[in-house]
Design a protein around this motif. Structure first.
Motif, mmCIF file in Angstrom:
data_model
loop_
_atom_site.group_PDB
_atom_site.id
_atom_site.type_symbol
_atom_site.label_atom_id
_atom_site.label_comp_id
_atom_site.label_asym_id
_atom_site.label_seq_id
_atom_site.Cartn_x
_atom_site.Cartn_y
_atom_site.Cartn_z
ATOM 1 N N MET A 1 0.831 -1.201 0.000
ATOM 2 C CA MET A 1 0.000 0.000 0.000
ATOM 3 C C MET A 1 0.866 1.251 0.000
ATOM 4 S SD MET A 1 -3.078 -0.857 2.706
ATOM 5 C CE MET A 1 -1.963 -1.099 4.090
ATOM 6 N N ARG A 2 0.279 2.313 -0.480
ATOM 7 C CA ARG A 2 0.919 3.629 -0.334
ATOM 8 C C ARG A 2 0.362 4.251 0.939
ATOM 9 N NH1 ARG A 2 3.315 8.106 -3.009
ATOM 10 N NH2 ARG A 2 2.441 10.110 -2.324
ATOM 11 N N ILE A 3 1.258 4.553 1.872
ATOM 12 C CA ILE A 3 0.869 5.079 3.177
ATOM 13 C C ILE A 3 1.614 6.389 3.416
ATOM 14 C CG2 ILE A 3 0.784 4.656 5.656
ATOM 15 C CD1 ILE A 3 0.828 1.664 5.044
ATOM 16 N N VAL A 4 0.878 7.461 3.589
ATOM 17 C CA VAL A 4 1.471 8.763 3.890
ATOM 18 C C VAL A 4 1.472 8.958 5.397
ATOM 19 C CG1 VAL A 4 1.154 11.261 3.710
ATOM 20 C CG2 VAL A 4 0.894 9.821 1.683
ATOM 21 N N VAL A 5 2.639 9.299 5.935
ATOM 22 C CA VAL A 5 2.790 9.512 7.369
ATOM 23 C C VAL A 5 2.936 11.009 7.627
ATOM 24 C CG1 VAL A 5 4.132 9.006 9.437
ATOM 25 C CG2 VAL A 5 3.883 7.255 7.657
ATOM 26 N N ALA A 6 1.875 11.632 8.094
ATOM 27 C CA ALA A 6 1.941 13.049 8.468
ATOM 28 C C ALA A 6 2.747 13.167 9.752
ATOM 29 C CB ALA A 6 0.546 13.612 8.662
ATOM 30 N N GLY A 7 3.772 14.017 9.734
ATOM 31 C CA GLY A 7 4.719 14.059 10.845
ATOM 32 C C GLY A 7 5.790 13.000 10.680
ATOM 33 N N GLY A 8 6.016 12.578 9.444
ATOM 34 C CA GLY A 8 6.891 11.438 9.171
ATOM 35 C C GLY A 8 8.370 11.683 9.299
ATOM 36 N N THR A 9 8.772 12.914 9.640
ATOM 37 C CA THR A 9 10.196 13.178 9.852
ATOM 38 C C THR A 9 10.523 13.406 11.327
ATOM 39 O OG1 THR A 9 9.883 15.543 9.404
ATOM 40 C CG2 THR A 9 10.513 14.148 7.539
ATOM 41 N N GLY A 10 9.527 13.289 12.208
ATOM 42 C CA GLY A 10 9.758 13.419 13.648
ATOM 43 C C GLY A 10 10.230 12.112 14.263
ATOM 44 N N GLN A 11 10.364 12.104 15.582
ATOM 45 C CA GLN A 11 10.885 10.924 16.276
ATOM 46 C C GLN A 11 10.033 9.686 16.006
ATOM 47 O OE1 GLN A 11 10.595 11.012 20.572
ATOM 48 N NE2 GLN A 11 12.276 9.577 20.848
ATOM 49 N N THR A 12 8.729 9.807 16.216
ATOM 50 C CA THR A 12 7.837 8.682 15.969
ATOM 51 C C THR A 12 7.698 8.409 14.480
ATOM 52 O OG1 THR A 12 6.594 9.237 17.978
ATOM 53 C CG2 THR A 12 5.512 7.788 16.383
#
Length: 245
Positions: A1-12
């Motif tokens: 799947m294509r999954i976009v992670v908002a906040g994907g450059t933070g620790q979590t």
């Protein structure tokens, strides 16, 4: 799947992107540094095109209640509006266990506003309320340190290892939306003052007279997971051993 992670450059977010890629997904970090701003909406339409799942692990840039509430509400509205247009089938948002029971905390009230925006956003969703991270415990100790004393109440928490949490978020993303709340926590409830005694640096005295949590008066079990929660495997003892290594 294509999954976009908002906040994907933070620790979590960074750990989550790695976990998703290890499971074979096309995981796309979305943050202002990658040209995608959930709060302003810049870059959202392009980022979400062809996306199956959005996972929101963003954190407000301010702990001020009004500013945090605006950030979470507007960001969630933008993500779900763009997601509905793009045909996103599942919106996952990371939240916090026990927020109604701990509503004396301004930041928790802001997170409740975020949850409400997700519920009314028009995209099938899962709200994942997680316990405090093991990685966050040092912050709690520092916030309650005055001189050579750490004042912590015997409030019970059920902390979870961040690595366990991101693995569980990946499983949630692969599953059908529940259009409701699920909980994720560590394997054992622990008193905050006892945790402090195990983590405190030499020379610091941990006392049990502090106000429960960041100065807020909340019930002693407000932050403990319910009976249907997912319980991660990593204990505090094993996490501390890993950290020492």
């Amino acid at each position: 799947m294509r999954i976009v992670v908002a906040g994907g450059t933070g620790q979590t977010g960074r750990l989550l992107v790695d976990a998703l890629r290890e499971r074979g997904h096309e995981a796309v970090p979305a943050s202002p540094s990658t040209g995608v701003n959930a709060f302003t909406g810049d870059g959202l339409e392009q980022a979400l095109t062809g996306t199956d799942v959005v996972i929101d692990v963003t954190n407000a840039p301010s702990t001020d209640e009004a500013e945090a509430t605006e950030f979470f509400r507007v960001s969630s509205e933008n993500l779900t509006t763009a997601g509905a247009k793009a045909g996103v089938r599942h919106h996952v948002v990371l939240s916090i266990i026990g927020m109604e029971r701990a509503s004396d905390l301004a930041y928790y009230r802001a997170k409740l506003a975020q949850e409400e925006a997700v519920r009314s956003g028009g995209v099938p969703y899962t709200i994942v309320r997680a316990a405090q991270f093991f990685e966050f415990l040092d912050v709690i100790l520092q916030a309650n340190t005055r001189g050579g004393e750490i004042a912590l109440a015997p409030l019970r928490v059920q902390p979870i290892a961040l690595s366990d949490l991101v693995d569980h978020l990946a499983v949630i993303a692969e599953s059908d939306p529940v259009d409701g709340i699920v909980e994720a926590a560590g394997p054992e409830p622990l008193a905050l003052d006892e945790i402090g005694r195990r983590l405190a640096a030499p020379g610091l005295e941990v006392t049990s007279g502090g106000r429960p949590f960041f100065g807020a008066d909340i019930p002693i079990d407000a932050l403990v997971a319910g009976p249907s929660a997912y319980l991660a495997p990593t204990t505090l003892e094993s996490w501390l051993a890993d950290r020492a290594r």
